[in-house]
Design an enzyme around this catalytic site. Structure first.
Site, PDB file in Angstrom:
ATOM      1  N   TYR A  77      -1.946   0.416  10.708  1.00  0.00           N
ATOM      2  CA  TYR A  77      -2.044   0.110   9.295  1.00  0.00           C
ATOM      3  C   TYR A  77      -0.649   0.302   8.717  1.00  0.00           C
ATOM      4  O   TYR A  77       0.183  -0.493   8.025  1.00  0.00           O
ATOM      5  CB  TYR A  77      -2.884   0.367   8.540  1.00  0.00           C
ATOM      6  CG  TYR A  77      -3.303   0.088   7.185  1.00  0.00           C
ATOM      7  CD1 TYR A  77      -3.229  -1.230   6.955  1.00  0.00           C
ATOM      8  CD2 TYR A  77      -3.227   0.862   6.200  1.00  0.00           C
ATOM      9  CE1 TYR A  77      -3.480  -1.723   5.689  1.00  0.00           C
ATOM     10  CE2 TYR A  77      -3.533   0.463   4.822  1.00  0.00           C
ATOM     11  CZ  TYR A  77      -3.505  -0.900   4.594  1.00  0.00           C
ATOM     12  OH  TYR A  77      -3.682  -1.518   2.961  1.00  0.00           O
ATOM     13  N   SER A 113       0.852  -1.040  -0.058  1.00  0.00           N
ATOM     14  CA  SER A 113      -0.082  -0.160  -0.010  1.00  0.00           C
ATOM     15  C   SER A 113       0.791   1.210   0.024  1.00  0.00           C
ATOM     16  O   SER A 113       2.103   1.017   0.382  1.00  0.00           O
ATOM     17  CB  SER A 113      -0.926   0.031   1.227  1.00  0.00           C
ATOM     18  OG  SER A 113      -1.513   1.204   1.406  1.00  0.00           O
TER      19      SER A 113
END
Length: 265
Positions: free
Chosen positions: A157, A144
């Site tokens: 995250y 990501s």
């Protein structure tokens, strides 16, 4: 770019395992590869969703939890019995919570690390002997843009994706002697049916705000097409890192939101 690069060749592998296949990017990747004639083993926890995907695409489905050692061993056994693979595509992952560090929940952080990092590690370890034996194996890890820069409310995250990115970079260095191709795909804002909803603990209103006013977030199909392209290039071509974002997201800290878009929605 040479147009010939996008054409399948005898050098291109045709057998893949895709994790996270029950939804979103994983599901779209299974569709993209089977449409191109690949044999695909589709792995996810939700058996009923996998069965529907199998009926649609012809994929061989394996309901399993990639964080469980017994399940990983079963996946390896079933794939081996089914003829093996030369491409491992680690899509499974996700985010839970959007709290700042001061309010972060240890159970959310633990889940994110287990799924994004340990799940990737366990599957990769299990299949490395098979991929090495191929002498033209590929591992593609979906990380990501959260692996590139931290942001407020994203620490858990960020931490998981930074770790998964480090794993990917180390793997590339360690396995090059086996002619293993290691690719990292780093999407920015992707609107899927579950990612933001899961992150916001099922709060539909909070999940909708993630994409509020953004003209055209990426779709699961957009990312799957990039994955498909990367793994179908001739094996000597390694796209080490592919960062993709919607045009409206110039950076993690700069997203154009337009009230007129919200009104149209």
């Amino acid at each position: 770019m040479n147009a010939q690069l996008n054409k399948p060749t005898t050098d291109v592998p045709q057998r893949a395992l895709v994790t996270g296949a029950s939804t979103g990017i994983g599901q779209a990747t299974v569709r993209a590869l089977t449409a191109q004639g690949w044999q695909v083993f589709a792995v996810a926890r939700r058996a009923e969703r996998l069965e529907r995907l199998a009926a649609e695409t012809g994929a061989i489905v394996i309901p399993a939890d990639i964080t469980e050692d017994a399940d990983v061993a079963r996946i390896l056994a079933e794939v081996t019995a089914g003829g093996g693979i030369d491409t491992l595509i680690n899509i499974a992952g996700g985010a839970r919570g959007a709290e700042k560090v001061a309010e972060g929940k240890s159970e959310d952080w633990d889940w994110m690390y287990r799924v994004n990092v340990l799940g990737t590690m366990k599957l990769t370890q299990a299949f490395l002997p098979m991929l090495r034996a191929e002498r033209r194996g590929t591992v593609l890890n979906l990380t990501s843009t959260a692996a590139l820069v931290a942001y407020e409310g994203g620490a858990g995250y960020n931490a998981a994706k930074f770790a998964q990115r480090a794993l990917t970079q180390a793997l590339r260095l360690e396995e090059v002697e086996h002619n293993l191709r290691v690719i990292e795909v780093l999407p920015g804002m992707v609107q899927t049916e579950e990612f933001a909803l899961n992150r916001m603990a099922g709060n539909k209103e909070a999940a909708a705000k993630v994409y509020q006013g953004v003209a055209a977030p990426l779709t699961a199909e957009d990312v799957a097409e990039v994955v498909r392209y990367a793994v179908t290039l001739p094996h000597h071509v390694n796209l080490d890192e592919i960062v993709l974002r919607p045009v409206a997201q110039a950076a993690a800290h700069k997203v154009i939101r337009n009230a007129r878009v919200e009104a149209q929605d």
